[in-house]
Enzyme design. Structure first.
Site, PDB file in Angstrom:
ATOM      1  N   ASP A  34       8.420  -9.922  -5.485  1.00  0.00           N
ATOM      2  CA  ASP A  34       8.197  -8.456  -6.226  1.00  0.00           C
ATOM      3  C   ASP A  34       9.473  -7.740  -5.951  1.00  0.00           C
ATOM      4  OD1 ASP A  34       7.012  -6.895  -8.071  1.00  0.00           O
ATOM      5  OD2 ASP A  34       5.747  -5.632  -6.443  1.00  0.00           O
TER       6      ASP A  34
HETATM    7  N1  LIG Z   1       6.946   4.469   2.770  1.00  0.00           N
HETATM    8  C1  LIG Z   1       7.184   4.814   1.578  1.00  0.00           C
HETATM    9  N2  LIG Z   1       7.951   5.933   1.468  1.00  0.00           N
HETATM   10  C2  LIG Z   1       8.411   6.545   0.216  1.00  0.00           C
HETATM   11  N3  LIG Z   1       8.375   6.299  -0.889  1.00  0.00           N
HETATM   12  C3  LIG Z   1       7.451   5.095  -1.130  1.00  0.00           C
HETATM   13  C4  LIG Z   1       6.966   4.439   0.215  1.00  0.00           C
HETATM   14  N4  LIG Z   1       6.306   3.411  -0.207  1.00  0.00           N
HETATM   15  C5  LIG Z   1       6.276   3.561  -1.615  1.00  0.00           C
HETATM   16  N5  LIG Z   1       6.813   4.308  -1.908  1.00  0.00           N
HETATM   17  C6  LIG Z   1       7.245   4.741  -3.399  1.00  0.00           C
HETATM   18  O1  LIG Z   1       6.135   5.395  -4.188  1.00  0.00           O
HETATM   19  C7  LIG Z   1       6.142   4.697  -5.301  1.00  0.00           C
HETATM   20  C8  LIG Z   1       4.948   3.989  -5.537  1.00  0.00           C
HETATM   21  O2  LIG Z   1       5.079   2.839  -4.844  1.00  0.00           O
HETATM   22  P1  LIG Z   1       4.160   1.420  -5.173  1.00  0.00           P
HETATM   23  O3  LIG Z   1       4.545   0.484  -4.038  1.00  0.00           O
HETATM   24  O4  LIG Z   1       2.837   1.909  -5.104  1.00  0.00           O
HETATM   25  O5  LIG Z   1       4.601   0.941  -6.628  1.00  0.00           O
HETATM   26  P2  LIG Z   1       5.706   0.158  -7.049  1.00  0.00           P
HETATM   27  O6  LIG Z   1       6.733  -0.111  -6.022  1.00  0.00           O
HETATM   28  O7  LIG Z   1       5.996   0.925  -8.327  1.00  0.00           O
HETATM   29  O8  LIG Z   1       4.989  -1.218  -7.662  1.00  0.00           O
HETATM   30  P3  LIG Z   1       4.693  -2.457  -6.426  1.00  0.00           P
HETATM   31  O9  LIG Z   1       3.175  -2.248  -6.410  1.00  0.00           O
HETATM   32  O10 LIG Z   1       4.799  -3.812  -7.203  1.00  0.00           O
HETATM   33  O11 LIG Z   1       5.261  -2.303  -5.040  1.00  0.00           O
HETATM   34  C9  LIG Z   1       7.596   3.889  -5.551  1.00  0.00           C
HETATM   35  O12 LIG Z   1       8.400   4.918  -6.140  1.00  0.00           O
HETATM   36  C10 LIG Z   1       7.879   3.674  -4.270  1.00  0.00           C
HETATM   37  O13 LIG Z   1       9.300   3.632  -4.093  1.00  0.00           O
END
Ligand SMILES: Nc1ncnc2c1ncn2[C@@H]1O[C@H](COP(=O)(O)OP(=O)(O)OP(=O)(O)O)[C@@H](O)[C@H]1O
Ligand SMILES: [Mg+2]
Length: 258
Positions: A34
């Site tokens: 991913d």
């Molecule tokens: N530990 C973190 N610190 C800061 N931002 C984060 C963190 N983890 C995730 N994010 C941000 O929060 C948002 C949502 O993340 P999430 O992982 O839920 O969805 P995604 O990355 O779009 O899809 P996937 O579920 O495939 O990872 C994204 O913009 C991600 O970059």
């Protein structure tokens, strides 16, 4: 203010190291599955960390060449052969890396329905330019206004093209990608100080419909103040990723086309 070229290359290098580690150095090889901008988290110095191992898979064991899985991943990033057959190899990650590298070069999202028809899918839009070594400059994010290394952009575009090869075997290993990216953050042959380049750039801005208004709609790679940790994802008001799908296996549809 757009994220500077050298920082983009630093992030690409950091993320590539992460994938190279998973593929080639981890005790048991892992396919990340991913890889995309929103899963690359950044610290204050733009060191990249990969997040979200929810979809990661153990790599094939013994003399197997791939693992078969239900196709999961994110539209716009998944390798075409993986979407079509469900056969997962580390080269599927290499393809996704190519998409992210292309996003860094162009400042475009992998999928952007707000763009004109024919430009929704970044890889499809970029392919013709990727093949033409002398036209790589058409790919480079116009918001950089020439503040990028000519040699670096050319190398990055060639590397993206290899990562995005339709034939997975033609894609490089991530360790090769790391080696190719290593010099790029430090190159200083800025296009902005090249008269030749400025002429081409002026020519391009004049002729491209999507840059005519001067203001571009996408907001990717903007520096968003001092929020740490950050990620490379595009703050578009919603955290729901509209292109995040679970692909039904053998579906003929999601082959990167929109
Ligand atoms: N530990 C973190 N610190 C800061 N931002 C984060 C963190 N983890 C995730 N994010 C941000 O929060 C948002 C949502 O993340 P999430 O992982 O839920 O969805 P995604 O990355 O779009 O899809 P996937 O579920 O495939 O990872 C994204 O913009 C991600 O970059
Ligand atoms: Mg995520």
């Amino acid at each position: 203010m757009p994220l500077p070229w050298s920082i983009r290359m630093k992030i690409a290098l950091g993320a590539a190291k992460g994938l190279a580690f998973l593929h080639e150095e981890a005790e048991r090889p892992v396919i990340y599955r991913d890889f995309k901008t929103s899963n690359i988290l950044l610290d204050a110095d733009y060191n990249a960390k990969l997040s979200d191992f929810g979809l990661a898979k153990d790599g094939p064991e013994g003399d197997k060449t791939h693992v078969s899985t239900r196709v999961m991943g994110t539209y716009g990033y998944a390798a075409p052969e993986y979407v079509m057959t469900g056969h997962l190899t580390s080269k599927s990650d290499v393809y996704s890396f190519g998409v992210v590298l292309l996003e860094m070069i162009t400042g475009r999202r992998s999928m952007d329905k707000n763009r004109p028809n024919g430009e929704h899918n970044l890889v499809e839009w970029a392919r013709p330019h990727l093949g033409e070594r002398r036209r790589f400059y058409r790919l480079v994010d116009p918001r950089l206004e020439g503040h990028f290394s000519i040699k670096g952009a050319q190398k990055a575009a060639q590397l993206a093209a290899r990562c995005l090869s339709r034939d997975p075997k033609a894609r490089p290993m991530m360790s090769e990608v790391v080696e190719a990216l290593k010099p790029l953050p430090n190159l200083k042959d800025m296009a902005s100080s090249s008269y030749y380049f400025q002429t081409m750039q002026a020519d391009r801005v004049g002729s491209s419909p999507s840059t005519k208004n001067g203001v571009r709609t996408q907001g990717s790679f903007s520096r968003n103040g001092q929020q740490h940790p950050r990620s490379l994802s595009i703050p578009n008001g919603s955290h729901a990723s509209p292109y995040h799908h679970q692909f039904p296996q053998n579906s003929p549809k999601p082959n990167g086309k929109t």
